[in-house]
Design an enzyme around this catalytic site. Sequence first.
Site, short mmCIF file in Angstrom:
data_model
loop_
_atom_site.label_atom_id
_atom_site.label_comp_id
_atom_site.label_asym_id
_atom_site.label_seq_id
_atom_site.Cartn_x
_atom_site.Cartn_y
_atom_site.Cartn_z
N CYS B 200 86.94 -4.31 60.03
CA CYS B 200 86.48 -5.70 60.17
C CYS B 200 87.50 -6.73 59.70
O CYS B 200 87.29 -7.93 59.90
CB CYS B 200 85.17 -5.89 59.40
SG CYS B 200 85.41 -6.07 57.62
N CYS B 217 85.61 -1.45 51.72
CA CYS B 217 85.68 -2.83 52.23
C CYS B 217 84.64 -3.67 51.51
O CYS B 217 83.52 -3.23 51.29
CB CYS B 217 85.43 -2.84 53.74
SG CYS B 217 85.42 -4.52 54.41
N CYS B 220 82.21 -4.94 54.88
CA CYS B 220 81.44 -4.08 55.78
C CYS B 220 81.24 -2.72 55.11
O CYS B 220 81.54 -2.55 53.94
CB CYS B 220 82.11 -3.95 57.16
SG CYS B 220 83.52 -2.83 57.22
N ASP B 337 116.65 -3.56 64.04
CA ASP B 337 116.28 -4.67 63.18
C ASP B 337 116.30 -4.20 61.72
O ASP B 337 115.64 -3.22 61.38
CB ASP B 337 114.87 -5.13 63.57
CG ASP B 337 114.36 -6.28 62.71
OD1 ASP B 337 115.17 -6.87 61.99
OD2 ASP B 337 113.16 -6.57 62.81
#
Lengths: 235, 413
Positions: B200, B217, B220, B337
């Site tokens: 989420c 979390c 959630c 990079d």
Amino acid sequence: MQSSLRIVWIYPDLLSTYGDQGNVLVLEQRARRRGIPVEVVHVRSSDPVPEQGDIYLIGGGEDRPQILGAERLRRDGGLHRAIQRGASLLAVCAGYQIMGSVFGGEEGQPVPGIGLLDISSGRGERRSVGELAAEVDPSLGLPTLTGFENHMGVTRLGPGVTPLSRTLVGTGNGDGTEGCFAGKIIGTYLHGPALARNPALADLLLRWAAGPLPAIDDSWYERLRNERLGAVLKP
Amino acid sequence: MSQLPLRAQLASALGRTAATLSRATGRGDGSVIGGRVGLLLEPDLLRKLAHEKKLALVSATNGKTTTTRLIASALQELGEVATNAFGANMPAGHVSALSSNKAAPYGVLEVDEKYLPEVLSTTEAGVVTLMNLSRDQMDRAAEIWLLAQKWRRALAGKPAHVIANCDDPLVTWGASTAARVTWVAGGQRWHEDSWCCPECGGPLDRAEGIVNADWACRECTFSRPEPNWILDGEDAVDPRGDRWRLNLQLPGTANRSNAVIALATAAAFGLEPQRALPRLREVKSVAGRYTTVERDGRVMKLLLAKNPAGWLEAFDVTRPDRPIVLSVNAQGPDGRDTSWLWDVDYRILTGRHVYVTGERRLDLALRLDVAGVGFTLVDTFGQAVTALPPGDIDVIANYTAFQSIRTEFGRAV
């Protein structure tokens, strides 16, 4: 400015995919070497953005974190208030796009930005990956911009902003320009350590916040710049 | 006698010839060219070769080659094992690995993260082992949130038994659509890519620095599953609660994590730790990684680190009292990079005798200067070796820099 220079790094938990910490570290080093005390604040996306910062930084990231970051900045409002107070901002890649009116989501769908820059972005046809070199707008008085870009974005600049630079090598905004600026806000597609490759740009942000700066030893910066520019701008 | 159809047998034999030529002419170890020739002649070859074997696929950002080697070594206890030991981890390498040992009843394949869905669907492997996901060569690799999403789709509805590191929230999310998962608390040193909930986007609350640390979390229901296996310091704790002292020859915490995941994978093949563990202890170097090479009294310990999480693991294995040589390139396989250098915290090297080399030594030099780490810049690896007195030297290099050092000092494996 308060007693120490406050550098605020916005949402390193969401938007710090491409070495974005580099810009924070370079600003910090270049301020300290001039005897300016520095306070660095990392603001997670679950926390409010403080209004009392001097220089704000926001970095690059994937599509979903970019959408989440834009939503939270809009809900929070702290960055808007800081800019109104006269703070400066360097916004990189996904963070650059967020500053505009709109950007492209995972499937290219338009996602609203936070409207701090008069730009709008969408998804291009192909990914632009590679070294970039560009001549900076003469009004800023900076040497050639060098860095690395990796994005699919195409950004259209509105009348409220000035192109940061004209590209010599690379894609940038997609119309021959790279990045933009307005007031004390600078946006660019160049990755997180852009300030490591462009110390004069770092000093511009520091001057906006702290006034005139004495010169410092730039030899490692200059050697890297010369090598990179030499690699892409062959005579 | 092989069960492969004639066309597939021919394709696989021609592939082996190309591999032999590649090795004989010194162009490589032959594992990719052989597979490419095979795949050109018979696109279905991988499916046919895999069909005959009990197969494990191994994927992660870091530790793929080493964990593949550990699992392959363990399964040798059960029978012959075909494996892509040299890290050729795309379908051509898989064809090459499986056709080089067609009689082997077992197969252990290292799989590039992006290719996992395709290779799983082609091979219908019975076991899938997933360790970690973190930022890596962003100029050419997929974004990792997207990658985990693809793993979820690939594993949903498949019968495969997944062995997954539940200390990595993104891996947990990627694995949690599978029908059957054995969760391993393998630890996670690098947290910078998992502050947010993959489900989420909410903040993940994590207990820091504690073994078997929980996370959940805040917004959630996504949270860490109960682990079946746990890495606890030097020990693996199995699902019955029995502790196994690992005593590996491979150094460092990352390899102890790889080992407990290998033990859990071996158990999915019915192999108990008392038989698997002695095999893991025999492994001392993997494709030149962790090898020690010697020249004129300088004893160099070679470590490969390709991304920020890998550098953290490499620092863990180096010794503060030794000089250290760092070599960084930015060719195709390294990622062109060098931004990732700014994600590595080099301050751990402060006070050490540091030499900096490689094609992108100036990028690294500035990085160390900003970190306040003293260093000596040299044009070549050989100059660093000559400049240092005889004794032990740590060496950390990224991919092509590592390969060029290995080429200079011989391909000891």
